[in-house]
Design a protein around this motif. Structure first.
Motif, PDB file in Angstrom:
ATOM      1  N   GLY A  71     -49.260 -66.193  28.025  1.00  0.00           N
ATOM      2  CA  GLY A  71     -48.686 -66.663  29.287  1.00  0.00           C
ATOM      3  C   GLY A  71     -47.344 -66.073  29.678  1.00  0.00           C
ATOM      4  N   ARG A  72     -46.880 -65.046  28.964  1.00  0.00           N
ATOM      5  CA  ARG A  72     -45.666 -64.328  29.360  1.00  0.00           C
ATOM      6  C   ARG A  72     -45.888 -62.849  29.085  1.00  0.00           C
ATOM      7  N   VAL A  73     -44.907 -62.002  29.431  1.00  0.00           N
ATOM      8  CA  VAL A  73     -45.183 -60.557  29.395  1.00  0.00           C
ATOM      9  C   VAL A  73     -45.013 -59.924  28.019  1.00  0.00           C
ATOM     10  N   HIS A  74     -44.545 -60.680  27.037  1.00  0.00           N
ATOM     11  CA  HIS A  74     -44.520 -60.201  25.655  1.00  0.00           C
ATOM     12  C   HIS A  74     -44.590 -61.401  24.729  1.00  0.00           C
ATOM     13  N   SER A  75     -45.083 -61.155  23.498  1.00  0.00           N
ATOM     14  CA  SER A  75     -45.241 -62.291  22.582  1.00  0.00           C
ATOM     15  C   SER A  75     -43.894 -62.889  22.201  1.00  0.00           C
ATOM     16  N   ILE A  76     -42.861 -62.063  22.127  1.00  0.00           N
ATOM     17  CA  ILE A  76     -41.532 -62.571  21.774  1.00  0.00           C
ATOM     18  C   ILE A  76     -40.861 -63.097  23.043  1.00  0.00           C
ATOM     19  N   GLU A  77     -40.482 -64.373  23.011  1.00  0.00           N
ATOM     20  CA  GLU A  77     -39.977 -65.015  24.218  1.00  0.00           C
ATOM     21  C   GLU A  77     -38.739 -64.296  24.768  1.00  0.00           C
ATOM     22  N   SER A  78     -37.816 -63.917  23.870  1.00  0.00           N
ATOM     23  CA  SER A  78     -36.585 -63.280  24.364  1.00  0.00           C
ATOM     24  C   SER A  78     -36.881 -61.904  24.966  1.00  0.00           C
ATOM     25  N   VAL A  79     -37.846 -61.197  24.393  1.00  0.00           N
ATOM     26  CA  VAL A  79     -38.227 -59.890  24.958  1.00  0.00           C
ATOM     27  C   VAL A  79     -38.904 -60.102  26.320  1.00  0.00           C
ATOM     28  N   ALA A  80     -39.756 -61.139  26.384  1.00  0.00           N
ATOM     29  CA  ALA A  80     -40.436 -61.449  27.650  1.00  0.00           C
ATOM     30  C   ALA A  80     -39.416 -61.832  28.725  1.00  0.00           C
ATOM     31  N   ASN A  81     -38.402 -62.617  28.340  1.00  0.00           N
ATOM     32  CA  ASN A  81     -37.377 -63.036  29.306  1.00  0.00           C
ATOM     33  C   ASN A  81     -36.571 -61.852  29.811  1.00  0.00           C
ATOM     34  N   TRP A  82     -36.399 -60.868  28.933  1.00  0.00           N
ATOM     35  CA  TRP A  82     -35.679 -59.664  29.353  1.00  0.00           C
ATOM     36  C   TRP A  82     -36.593 -58.759  30.198  1.00  0.00           C
ATOM     37  N   ALA A  83     -37.850 -58.622  29.772  1.00  0.00           N
ATOM     38  CA  ALA A  83     -38.735 -57.640  30.416  1.00  0.00           C
ATOM     39  C   ALA A  83     -39.275 -58.108  31.774  1.00  0.00           C
ATOM     40  N   ALA A  84     -39.503 -59.421  31.934  1.00  0.00           N
ATOM     41  CA  ALA A  84     -40.143 -59.899  33.168  1.00  0.00           C
ATOM     42  C   ALA A  84     -39.361 -59.488  34.421  1.00  0.00           C
TER      43      ALA A  84
ATOM     44  N   PRO B 241     -35.328 -65.575  14.828  1.00  0.00           N
ATOM     45  CA  PRO B 241     -36.021 -64.936  15.961  1.00  0.00           C
ATOM     46  C   PRO B 241     -35.277 -63.692  16.447  1.00  0.00           C
ATOM     47  N   PRO B 242     -36.010 -62.774  17.080  1.00  0.00           N
ATOM     48  CA  PRO B 242     -35.371 -61.562  17.596  1.00  0.00           C
ATOM     49  C   PRO B 242     -34.611 -61.815  18.886  1.00  0.00           C
ATOM     50  N   VAL B 243     -33.523 -61.087  19.060  1.00  0.00           N
ATOM     51  CA  VAL B 243     -32.756 -61.163  20.295  1.00  0.00           C
ATOM     52  C   VAL B 243     -32.463 -59.731  20.734  1.00  0.00           C
ATOM     53  N   PRO B 244     -33.122 -59.246  21.804  1.00  0.00           N
ATOM     54  CA  PRO B 244     -32.864 -57.862  22.224  1.00  0.00           C
ATOM     55  C   PRO B 244     -31.481 -57.732  22.846  1.00  0.00           C
ATOM     56  N   SER B 245     -30.845 -56.591  22.603  1.00  0.00           N
ATOM     57  CA  SER B 245     -29.554 -56.337  23.249  1.00  0.00           C
ATOM     58  C   SER B 245     -29.808 -55.515  24.511  1.00  0.00           C
ATOM     59  N   MET B 246     -28.762 -55.297  25.299  1.00  0.00           N
ATOM     60  CA  MET B 246     -28.922 -54.509  26.528  1.00  0.00           C
ATOM     61  C   MET B 246     -29.337 -53.076  26.159  1.00  0.00           C
ATOM     62  N   PRO B 247     -30.297 -52.505  26.890  1.00  0.00           N
ATOM     63  CA  PRO B 247     -30.694 -51.120  26.594  1.00  0.00           C
ATOM     64  C   PRO B 247     -29.531 -50.155  26.814  1.00  0.00           C
ATOM     65  N   THR B 248     -29.448 -49.152  25.968  1.00  0.00           N
ATOM     66  CA  THR B 248     -28.424 -48.117  26.135  1.00  0.00           C
ATOM     67  C   THR B 248     -29.038 -46.738  25.889  1.00  0.00           C
ATOM     68  N   GLU B 249     -28.335 -45.726  26.372  1.00  0.00           N
ATOM     69  CA  GLU B 249     -28.775 -44.354  26.135  1.00  0.00           C
ATOM     70  C   GLU B 249     -28.646 -44.020  24.645  1.00  0.00           C
TER      71      GLU B 249
END
Lengths: 379, 77
Positions: free
Chosen positions: A192-205, A350-358
């Protein structure tokens, strides 16, 4: 002389062999211990490059090295395919009939994509989970002149961030090809979200929305009709496509099924901390081959291999081997062609993605070249 | 005869997560199988029944025991 046999020459199997060989150098030289790796391919393949191969950013030569070059010279490499593992007789029987006895067995056989499980997928869809599949997709992308590109995800699958990475990358890639205005990118996901990991889904949606990528959640592909170019989910939804890129469902390797060691999906029941096969004190399992509810990823196999190698060395020296695997996983996430982020987690954190960087993207590209230090047991 | 229940221990699973583990079980087991998912995530008690309804399977039980959320699902098709 105790004989350690490792089935599988991928990331996990090679790390176990090389870490053990380094620590047991004297015993191997004295001939008081033997370590063998059974591998069905002469080459070690770095599978994460399949994603880049599809975009013509890597070639097959970039992702392979002879397994013999990777393994410590004291490790015996047995080239052949395991036909059956006889846990009672403590032997691995190869397809040519050779029987390899063991005292300790490490099963690192991985998993394989099983597109044949979805009617119409082999004929109607593309995938980048094998070298051949990625090459065919590379051609299909090169020939693509615009339309509706649908990304769909089977369960279970390895490299759980790859579907999102592919989606972000293909959208940017199509823009650079001047096809941005002529293409609709559609992303589907099984839950029901765009990734299995909630924090990744919250970032990616919101990123998917901002990039005008159409998303459909609760979409488990059930069948594909290559004639009408449609895909139907088991939840009852149907989508049309011009180019379908599927992450196929995966199964454990067939040798596990033939040996009667796995469940219905050929995954081996494994203790989540000791990584021993349930009911077998002298069999260790790692990587995709286990039935553990963790990511099927190279990093999982890597962290598990650290534990298996340490415990086996300890046991061979008279110890108990009580190091415990904590469920650790690490994954880079490419968020386009120029930036990336990463996640790390274990059973309790749980995983917590950081802001994407180069910088993270560049590090990922650097790691793609440094990877060979990982199966060597050095990184 | 009591129906056998297959336990899927998805405690501590952040990725692929309990619902994906259930979908994996549903895909590979025959119709009629009852799967009991164990999750340490409270969200599973809501997410899993929602998918079960959409996918037209049967929710048999949904309860919590010592901090573990246990959801039983019967594969209907």
């Amino acid at each position: 002389m105790p004989q350690v046999v490792i089935v599988g020459g991928g990331t996990g199997g090679s790390i176990v062999a090389n870490q053990m060989a380094r620590q047991l150098n004297k015993e191997l030289q004295d001939g008081t211990v033997s370590i063998s790796v059974i591998a069905d391919s002469p080459d070690h393949i770095y599978q994460p490059l399949f994603l880049y191969l599809a975009f013509d950013q890597a070639t097959p030569q970039d992702m392979r090295k002879p397994e013999r070059q990777i393994l410590d010279r004291h490790v015996r490499l047995i080239s052949g395919e395991a036909n059956r593992i006889d846990a009672e007789a403590q032997r691995v029987i190869l397809t040519d009939g050779t029987s390899i006895p063991y005292d300790y067995l490490v099963i690192a056989t991985g998993s394989r994509p099983a597109p044949e499980q979805i009617p119409g997928l082999v004929e109607g869809g593309h995938q980048f989970y094998t070298e051949d599949g990625a090459i065919q997709l590379r051609q299909a992308l090169r020939d693509f002149s615009g339309g509706r590109l649908v990304v769909t995800v089977g369960v279970p699958h390895k490299c759980p961030v790859a579907p999102l990475e592919f989606t972000f990358m293909v959208q940017e890639w199509l823009k650079t090809r001047g096809l941005g205005d002529k293409t609709e990118v559609v992303y589907t996901y099984p839950i029901g979200r765009v990734h299995s990991i909630e924090s990744v889904a919250n970032w990616a949606a919101p990123v998917l929305e901002e990039r005008h990528i159409e998303t459909h959640t609760f979409f488990n592909m059930e069948s594909i009709d290559p004639e009408t170019h449609t895909i139907t989910s088991l939840e009852g939804d149907t989508l049309s496509y011009d180019l379908l890129v599927a992450i196929p469902p995966h199964v454990g390797q067939d040798v596990i099924g033939r040996s009667g060691l796995g469940d219905a999906g050929q995954w081996i029941p494994t203790d989540r901390h000791t990584l021993q096969m349930i009911g077998h004190d002298n069999i260790f399992v790692l990587g995709d081959a286990t039935n553990l509810p963790i990511s099927k990823a190279g990093s999982t196999a890597h962290f598990e291999a650290d534990v298996v190698a340490a415990n086996l060395v300890h046991r061979l020296r008279g110890g108990l081997g009580m190091m415990s695997y904590d469920g650790k996983v690490f994954c880079f996430i490419e968020t386009g062609l120029k930036e990336a982020t990463y996640i790390t987690f274990d059973y309790d954190h749980p995983p917590v993605p950081s802001m994407p960087t180069e910088m993270i993207h560049l590090y990922k590209l650097a790691y793609n070249r440094m990877y060979w230090l990982t199966p060597a047991g050095l990184l | 005869m009591a129906e056998t229940v297959k336990i899927v221990d998805a405690r501590g699973s952040f990725c692929p997560g309990p619902l994906m583990e259930l979908i994996k079980g549903i895909r590979q087991e025959p119709v009629g199988t009852i799967l009991e998912i164990w999750s340490s995530d409270q969200g599973s008690a809501k997410d899993i029944p929602e998918w079960v309804q959409r996918a037209k399977h049967e929710l048999v039980k949904n309860f919590e025991e010592d901090g573990v959320y246990k959801i039983q699902v019967k594969k209907l098709r």
